[in-house]
Every structure is written in structure tokens, then in C-alpha cells.
Write a protein that holds these residues in place. Structure first.
Motif, PDB file in Angstrom:
ATOM      1  N   TYR A  56     -17.732  44.247 -54.730  1.00 32.41           N
ATOM      2  CA  TYR A  56     -18.945  43.471 -54.940  1.00 32.41           C
ATOM      3  C   TYR A  56     -18.758  42.632 -56.209  1.00 32.41           C
ATOM      4  O   TYR A  56     -18.189  43.096 -57.198  1.00 32.41           O
ATOM      5  CB  TYR A  56     -20.168  44.361 -55.147  1.00 32.41           C
ATOM      6  N   GLY A  84     -21.140  49.410 -55.818  1.00 25.91           N
ATOM      7  CA  GLY A  84     -22.309  49.226 -56.658  1.00 25.91           C
ATOM      8  C   GLY A  84     -22.704  50.402 -57.519  1.00 25.91           C
ATOM      9  O   GLY A  84     -23.704  50.332 -58.249  1.00 25.91           O
ATOM     10  N   TRP A  87     -20.416  49.089 -62.660  1.00 29.74           N
ATOM     11  CA  TRP A  87     -20.033  47.681 -62.776  1.00 29.74           C
ATOM     12  C   TRP A  87     -19.250  47.452 -64.055  1.00 29.74           C
ATOM     13  O   TRP A  87     -19.491  48.126 -65.067  1.00 29.74           O
ATOM     14  CB  TRP A  87     -21.279  46.792 -62.775  1.00 29.74           C
ATOM     15  N   PHE A 382     -28.904  46.559 -59.927  1.00 37.12           N
ATOM     16  CA  PHE A 382     -28.395  46.603 -58.547  1.00 37.12           C
ATOM     17  C   PHE A 382     -29.126  47.696 -57.780  1.00 37.12           C
ATOM     18  O   PHE A 382     -29.397  48.782 -58.315  1.00 37.12           O
ATOM     19  CB  PHE A 382     -26.898  46.896 -58.551  1.00 37.12           C
TER      20      PHE A 382
END
Length: 391
Positions: A56, A84, A87, A382
Motif C-alpha cells: 500500500y 496497513g 507504515w 488508515f
């Protein structure tokens, strides 16, 4: 002595960093990025893409009094290699604002403007977002020179072309909303998006003060959507401060992408959250359109009569529709009782198998005084909607 002083200095620095660390324990979702209100740099324009390798990629820009938004705006890129759950910061791009990440034919792009009301530009990356090209001329991503506006809205493929909604900011009335004119940009799939002449731009539809009985304040942040009849629409956020009953504007685009038309009598359509930025996507499996939008619940309407509906951003809701006109509330995703300093807004999202994944520009408590106001977000967060409701 020198070593002792160095150790003391190190401890002091660590203490200062720890004291300034945000408290994210109550922030909903996974925190991708944080910028405290004291910085004067607020988090804007969330954008999300799923790369061909499954990673992602997320992006945001900075706006606010201490940002470079009006000169050469800064955007940051983040990557997740575990769907997710966490990050990492990848890079910062100087000269990118209101920009959208998207993948076409396996290639990664970043399209938007270079600053607040800047040139329309596009970049590409061949290493999954680590390094990016520079749009220096009409062969390398400088698509339109002038003053332009957009948001991280969908870029879609339909009938052999890529399509994206865009706005000119060069209208005759130099005020927010009223200066924006809606148009569509498109390009044949397979042609180089960095070459300006490969793009087709429709005519521009500017502000009309007579719309909505004189209550029309402008349209912006248009979504390209394919109608149930297979026609291209530009569906835009509408500024109307006379009511809390929100609406969107439906502009029709010709098949060749050259002509935009609007019918005032039928083009304003009731739409939950239509006074704020939204994204609409069609799911072929469920045969439904889906959106995540800033709804204004009835209890909030009762307490906020006479206020601008665009200021009410403390509720994000998942909706679906068969026809783009009638929307069914599927789930309240994010909500806080305070609409003044808490907000979830500018959501960008993607289908991810049976799930929906999304990013939010989130204003929330951080243990450092919270957000400046709901509009001026201090977090990028997220979220995942599991098994979002396919038939």
C-alpha cells in the motif's frame, strides 16, 4: 567531562522528544502520520494506492500558515508492506499539492498541482514511490500552466481512456468556490501521461450566481463516475450554505471527453455529505456504487441550524446506491460528538478484495493540545472495512 556532557545532552534530547511524542492510544485506526497543531502545518489531501506487488502507498500534503502550500507545496509518501498494519515514511516531494496516487498498466503516477492554485502536473515512479520524475516541461509532466484546483479523487479507466475530474481556479470572481470551473481531463490508455499533448481537456463550466435560487457558492473536487447508462459524469461537491440538506452536481461529459454540459433543472441531486469532498466508486461484483462521505446526522442538524454544512466533519459514513441518486446508509465508520476540534474528512479509499481500505485526514486529541480545529487535521489515519457488504 566531555563524555559526561555528551551523555547529559543525549538524555535531554531524548526527554524532549519523548515529551513531544503524540498520544495515539485513542486515535481511531492506524496512525500513518502526525503533525501537531503547534507546527502550523496541517495534514491534507489523503491519497491511497495498492501497488502491483501488493504494497500500500499513502500520501498527504501540508497546508496551513507555516507550510509552503502557496509557493512550492510539500507532499509525503508512506508505504505499508503488511496490509496497513504499520507504515514507514518513504520520501517527501517538493512541488506537489492536492495530488492523487494511481496505478495504470502497472505503472505508478501522482497527479495534482504544484501548489495551491498552481499548474496541473503529473509524476511517475519506477521504484514503487521511492523516487519520482520532475514535471519541468510539457514532455515530462507539466500538463497545464495557470491556476488549477483538484483533490485526490478517483482516476478511472473507461472505454479505453483514463479520466479525472479537474477545476480551473481562473474564474472571473476571485473568491473560494466562485473562482472554480469544472472540466474533465482524459487520455487514451497506453499513451504517455507525462506528455501534455496526449491529454484531452473538456470545456470549462464556471460559477453561475443564478443557480439554486442564488444560493450557489460554487462546485469543486469533481469525481469521474460512469453512470448506469455507461456515460461519463463529473459529480462535484456543491457549496450551498442556505441549508443542511446537502447535494452534489452532476455534469455530463461527451464520450470523446471534449464537451461538458450541465442542466440546472436536473443536475443538482440530493447527496449525503455533498458539501464536503467525497469519492464514488463502482463495484462490479455487487453492481453497486459506493461512497464514504461526511454525513450530517439528524441530531447534528438539529443542533447546527444556520451553520455551513461543510464545517460539520465529525461523522464518516459508508453508503451504497444502485443508481447514484438513492443512497442507503450501510455503516457509520467514524464519529465523534464534538464537531469543533474533531473531524474525519477527505477520505480516499480503494476496494481490497472483500474489504474497503481508506485513509482519513483526521483531527483528534493527541496529548499536545489536539487539532487547531476540525478542518485543520493533525493526523493521517488508515482504516479497513471488513466484508463491506457485497451481495
Amino acid at each position: 567531562m566531555h563524555r559526561i556532557s555528551t551523555v547529559i545532552l543525549f538524555v535531554l534530547i531524548c526527554s524532549l522528544v519523548t515529551a513531544q511524542a503524540p498520544d495515539v492510544s485513542r486515535v481511531p485506526g492506524v496512525v500513518v502520520a502526525h503533525s501537531p497543531a503547534s507546527s502550523g502545518k496541517y495534514i491534507g489531501s489523503p491519497s491511497l494506492a495498492v501497488l502491483p506487488n501488493g504494497d500500500y502507498l499513502a500520501s498527504h500534503d501540508f497546508f496551513g500558515p507555516n507550510s509552503n502550500e502557496h509557493v512550492k507545496a510539500d507532499s509525503r509518501i508512506y508505504r505499508s508492506t503488511n496490509r496497513g498494519k504499520s507504515w514507514e515514511f518513504v520520501t517527501e516531494i517538493h512541488g506537489a499539492f492536492w495530488s492523487k496516487l494511481f496505478v495504470s498498466e502497472g505503472k505508478l503516477y501522482f497527479i495534482g498541482t504544484d501548489r495551491h492554485h498552481g499548474h496541473t502536473i503529473i509524476r511517475t515512479s519506477t521504484d514503487n514511490g521511492t523516487t519520482w520524475t520532475e514535471p519541468v516541461d510539457n514532455q515530462t509532466g507539466l500538463l497545464l500552466e495557470g491556476e488549477y484546483h483538484n483533490a485526490p479523487v478517483p482516476v478511472i479507466e473507461h472505454n479505453g481512456r483514463l479520466w479525472k475530474g479537474m477545476e480551473s481556479a481562473m474564474g472571473p470572481v476571485k473568491q473560494w468556490g466562485k473562482r472554480y470551473g469544472a472540466f474533465m481531463m482524459s487520455i487514451p490508455v497506453g499513451q504517455d501521461p507525462l506528455v501534455a499533448d496526449n491529454w484531452t481537456f473538456s470545456n470549462t463550466l464556471y460559477y453561475d450566481s443564478t443557480y439554486l435560487e442564488g444560493n450557489f457558492g460554487g462546485w469543486l473536487e469533481g469525481n469521474v463516475v460512469v453512470s448506469p447508462e455507461g456515460k461519463i459524469l463529473d459529480i462535484l461537491r456543491v457549496d450551498d450554505r442556505s441549508t443542511l440538506e446537502e447535494k452534489a452536481a452532476f455534469i455530463s461529459i461527451s464520450d470523446d471527453g471534449k464537451v461538458a454540459t450541465f442542466d440546472e433543472t436536473t443536475g443538482f441531486v440530493p447527496f449525503p455529505g455533498g458539501s464536503k469532498k467525497f469519492a464514488i466508486r463502482f463495484d462490479p461484483e455487487s453492481q453497486l456504487y459506493w461512497t464514504i462521505a461526511n454525513d450530517v446526522p439528524d441530531e447534528l442538524k438539529a443542533a447546527n441550524q444556520g451553520k455551513n454544512p461543510a464545517s460539520l466533519r465529525n461523522t464518516q459514513v459508508l453508503f451504497s446506491s444502485e443508481n447514484l441518486h438513492d443512497w442507503t446508509l450501510r455503516k457509520v465508520l467514524l464519529q465523534h460528538e464534538d464537531p469543533v476540534k474533531h473531524g474525519f474528512q477527505y477520505v480516499d479509499w480503494q476496494f481490497d478484495g472483500k474489504d474497503i481500505i481508506f485513509l482519513s485526514r483526521t483531527a483528534y486529541d493527541d496529548g499536545l493540545g489536539g487539532a487547531h480545529r476540525s478542518h485543520d487535521a493533525n493526523f493521517l489515519t488508515f482504516h479497513r472495512i471488513k466484508k463491506f457488504g457485497k451481495k
